[in-house]
Design a protein around this motif. Structure first.
Motif: not given
Length: 248
Positions: A175, A178-179, A182, A227, A231, A235
């Motif tokens: 997680t 991915r953050s 991004k 977390s 995220e 998003q």
């Protein structure tokens, strides 16, 4: 518990875009918290501090020799300051493997025996201490704590529990990964600081967990919650950014 704020303070301290006053306050607070960890004489606590600091230093110092030298010197200073060898629970006074180390080995063996006897459920959460007598290969007249997050989960929840716990840690890491990818497109410096702080906090938890019983204390679950929230926020920001670009 004191390790939890260390990662956030380090993230603020190493953030070059942060205001100087914030970095100064972060440094002062970090010194106070680390001093508190030193006072506990906890090996796991010191390892956790070094793991967190190593994460941030590795982002700024690219020379591995210099990095290892700084970390080695820092760990030596922390060990001396904490007076580990003078611990009443075992240190230089004992010969061979000290009492503290042997106590951990016996406790870890007890955890393995608990999992082997109860592979699906273990002995139950928070029941390691009261079941120590029945599963330990060595009895010195009193029960002992497990002194390891991983063996705590193994002994108290069995092989199913340790598998789920390892999956939880891996999920948090993915997680945050991915953050991290991004946040680069959102241009939000404060969010980047939070991503780095949570990553460092997770690393500190994993490393310090070797010697600390903290599987069911709140820090790791706060890291999990933050977390997920982070995220979701990234998003939303990413969608808004893409929509604005599309409209323009």
């Amino acid at each position: 518990m004191l390790l939890f704020p260390v990662s956030f303070l380090c993230a603020e301290l190493f953030n070059k875009e942060s205001k100087t006053i914030y970095r100064v306050f972060a440094f002062i607070a970090l010194c106070l918290v680390v001093y508190g960890i030193i006072a506990t004489q906890s090996r796991g606590g010191l390892l956790g501090v070094m793991a967190i600091v190593a994460y941030f230093l590795a982002r700024t110092i690219k020379n591995p020799v210099v990095l290892v030298s700084i970390l080695g010197f820092g760990l030596a200073v922390l060990l001396v300051a904490a007076g580990i060898s003078d611990r009443q629970s075992g240190g230089a006074a004992e010969s061979g493997i000290d009492e503290s180390a042997m106590g951990r080995i016996y406790a870890w063996q007890a955890a393995i025996n608990m999992a082997l006897s109860n592979p699906f459920t273990g002995v139950g959460v928070n029941n390691f201490y009261v079941n120590y007598f029945f599963y330990s290969p060595h009895w010195d007249g009193k029960n002992h704590a497990v002194h390891s997050t991983w063996f705590q989960v193994l002994g108290e929840t069995g092989f199913v529990g340790i598998s789920l716990f390892a999956t939880l840690i891996a999920t948090i890491y993915r997680t945050l990964k991915r953050s991290g990818s991004k946040v680069k497109f959102c241009h939000q410096a404060n969010l980047l600081v939070n991503v780095q702080a949570l990553k460092a906090g997770l690393i500190g938890f994993v490393v310090s967990g070797t010697f600390l019983t903290q599987a069911f204390t709140w820090p790791i679950y706060i890291i999990l919650s933050l977390s997920i929230a982070l995220e979701q926020m990234l998003q939303t920001l990413s969608k808004d950014t893409q929509e604005n670009r599309h409209d323009s």
